[in-house]
Design a protein around this motif. Structure first.
Motif, short mmCIF file in Angstrom:
data_model
loop_
_atom_site.label_atom_id
_atom_site.label_comp_id
_atom_site.label_asym_id
_atom_site.label_seq_id
_atom_site.Cartn_x
_atom_site.Cartn_y
_atom_site.Cartn_z
N THR A 1 0.84 -1.20 0.00
CA THR A 1 0.00 0.00 0.00
C THR A 1 0.88 1.25 0.00
O THR A 1 2.02 1.23 0.44
CB THR A 1 -0.93 0.03 1.23
N GLU A 2 0.30 2.34 -0.49
CA GLU A 2 1.02 3.60 -0.58
C GLU A 2 0.10 4.73 -0.15
O GLU A 2 -0.88 5.04 -0.83
CB GLU A 2 1.50 3.83 -2.01
N LYS A 3 0.40 5.34 0.99
CA LYS A 3 -0.42 6.45 1.50
C LYS A 3 -0.10 7.72 0.73
O LYS A 3 1.06 8.08 0.55
CB LYS A 3 -0.12 6.65 2.99
N ARG A 4 -1.15 8.42 0.29
CA ARG A 4 -0.99 9.70 -0.40
C ARG A 4 -1.87 10.75 0.27
O ARG A 4 -2.96 10.45 0.73
CB ARG A 4 -1.37 9.58 -1.88
N GLY A 5 -1.39 11.97 0.30
CA GLY A 5 -2.19 13.06 0.82
C GLY A 5 -2.19 13.16 2.33
O GLY A 5 -3.11 13.72 2.92
N GLY A 6 -1.17 12.65 2.97
CA GLY A 6 -1.07 12.73 4.43
C GLY A 6 0.04 11.85 4.94
O GLY A 6 0.66 11.11 4.19
N GLU A 7 0.29 11.93 6.23
CA GLU A 7 1.33 11.11 6.84
C GLU A 7 0.78 9.72 7.15
O GLU A 7 -0.39 9.57 7.52
CB GLU A 7 1.82 11.76 8.14
N LEU A 8 1.66 8.73 7.02
CA LEU A 8 1.26 7.36 7.36
C LEU A 8 0.92 7.28 8.85
O LEU A 8 1.58 7.88 9.69
CB LEU A 8 2.40 6.39 7.05
N ASN A 9 -0.15 6.54 9.14
CA ASN A 9 -0.60 6.33 10.52
C ASN A 9 -1.15 7.60 11.17
O ASN A 9 -1.01 7.80 12.37
CB ASN A 9 0.54 5.74 11.38
N ASP A 10 -1.79 8.45 10.36
CA ASP A 10 -2.45 9.62 10.95
C ASP A 10 -3.95 9.40 11.11
O ASP A 10 -4.69 10.29 11.52
CB ASP A 10 -2.19 10.88 10.12
N GLY A 11 -4.40 8.18 10.80
CA GLY A 11 -5.81 7.85 10.98
C GLY A 11 -6.71 8.29 9.85
O GLY A 11 -7.92 8.04 9.90
N GLU A 12 -6.16 8.92 8.84
CA GLU A 12 -6.94 9.41 7.71
C GLU A 12 -6.73 8.51 6.50
O GLU A 12 -5.65 7.94 6.31
CB GLU A 12 -6.53 10.83 7.37
N PRO A 13 -7.77 8.36 5.67
CA PRO A 13 -7.59 7.56 4.45
C PRO A 13 -6.65 8.25 3.48
O PRO A 13 -6.40 9.46 3.57
CB PRO A 13 -9.01 7.48 3.88
N SER A 14 -6.13 7.49 2.54
CA SER A 14 -5.31 8.06 1.47
C SER A 14 -6.19 8.93 0.59
O SER A 14 -7.43 8.92 0.70
CB SER A 14 -4.67 6.93 0.65
N ALA A 15 -5.56 9.71 -0.29
CA ALA A 15 -6.31 10.66 -1.11
C ALA A 15 -7.37 9.98 -1.98
O ALA A 15 -8.50 10.47 -2.10
CB ALA A 15 -5.34 11.45 -1.99
N ASN A 16 -7.03 8.82 -2.56
CA ASN A 16 -7.95 8.10 -3.44
C ASN A 16 -7.91 6.61 -3.09
O ASN A 16 -7.26 5.82 -3.81
CB ASN A 16 -7.59 8.32 -4.90
#
Length: 226
Positions: free
Chosen positions: A116-131
């Motif tokens: 997986t690759e988190k986009r639009g935020g820091e990893l493990n910030d509790g928010e979903p990726s951009a898309n």
């Protein structure tokens, strides 16, 4: 399997076949046996299947038992179940340094990294990726970094940041990736601790078959040229 409300759940487990046997403890397994270390399956260091002189390596990168972040691990064990001749499989759910060593110790002509690759935020910030659920394929050259960024990445690795990007950056820095390297990533819908591999978020669950098809196509193409 019976759910908490007493109903029968006939959904397909994320791990099935041989991986399910490993999971259920009928033989030593990499997911639920604390004594297991990658490579103890009788294969080369870091591998859960195949040999380090196979022409193709499929490596799953991520955090096992952490929902969407476990995608790479799930894919690795699905590929292991295919039992493809000429294909080594690595569970790179440890550190990017160890993942680099696993890749470097083999004589692979093709490496396929999945995670997986988190986009639009820091990893493990509790928010979903951009898309969430978006699948992408890359060439390793797209992860080129400066020397300063490399030092920062190594620091992240020491702190346990086991991302596809960090694996590629470290492996590239030590010239461990063959020319034929493909990276397949999915944006997570959930990126934090607390969930397990029992269930992906809907976008990632929907993307799983697409990822597996892409991996299979890449493997078949690589074997045809080997």
């Amino acid at each position: 399997m019976t759910t908490d409300d007493g109903c029968e759940d006939d959904s397909q487990p994320l791990f099935d076949g041989r991986a399910g046997t490993l999971r259920d403890g009928t033989e030593s397994g990499p997911l639920f046996d604390d004594a297991y270390q990658p490579g103890e399956s009788g294969a080369a260091a870091g591998l859960v299947g195949g040999r380090d002189d196979d022409p193709v390596l499929v490596a799953g990168v991520g955090y096992p038992l952490l929902g969407d972040l476990a995608l790479g691990t799930v894919v690795a064990y699905r590929v292991l179940e295919w039992n493809l001749p000429g294909v080594a499989v690595a569970d790179c759910s440890h550190t990017p340094i160890a993942a680099y060593q696993t890749i470097d110790e083999g004589a692979y002509e093709t490496v396929i990294l999945v995670g997986t690759e988190k986009r639009g935020g820091e990893l493990n910030d509790g928010e979903p990726s951009a898309n969430p659920g978006t699948v992408r394929e890359y060439d390793p050259a797209e992860f080129a970094v400066s020397d300063d960024d490399l030092v920062a990445r190594i620091g992240e690795c020491a702190m346990g940041s086991n991302t596809v990007e960090n694996v590629v950056v470290i492996a590239n820095a030590f010239d461990a990736l063959p020319d034929e390297t493909r990276i397949i990533t999915v944006e997570p819908g959930y990126d934090s601790w607390g969930t397990t591999v029992e269930e992906f978020t809907a976008p990632v669950e929907e993307a799983l078959e697409d990822v597996l098809e892409r991996v299979l196509e890449s493997v078949e193409g690589a074997l045809a040229e080997a």
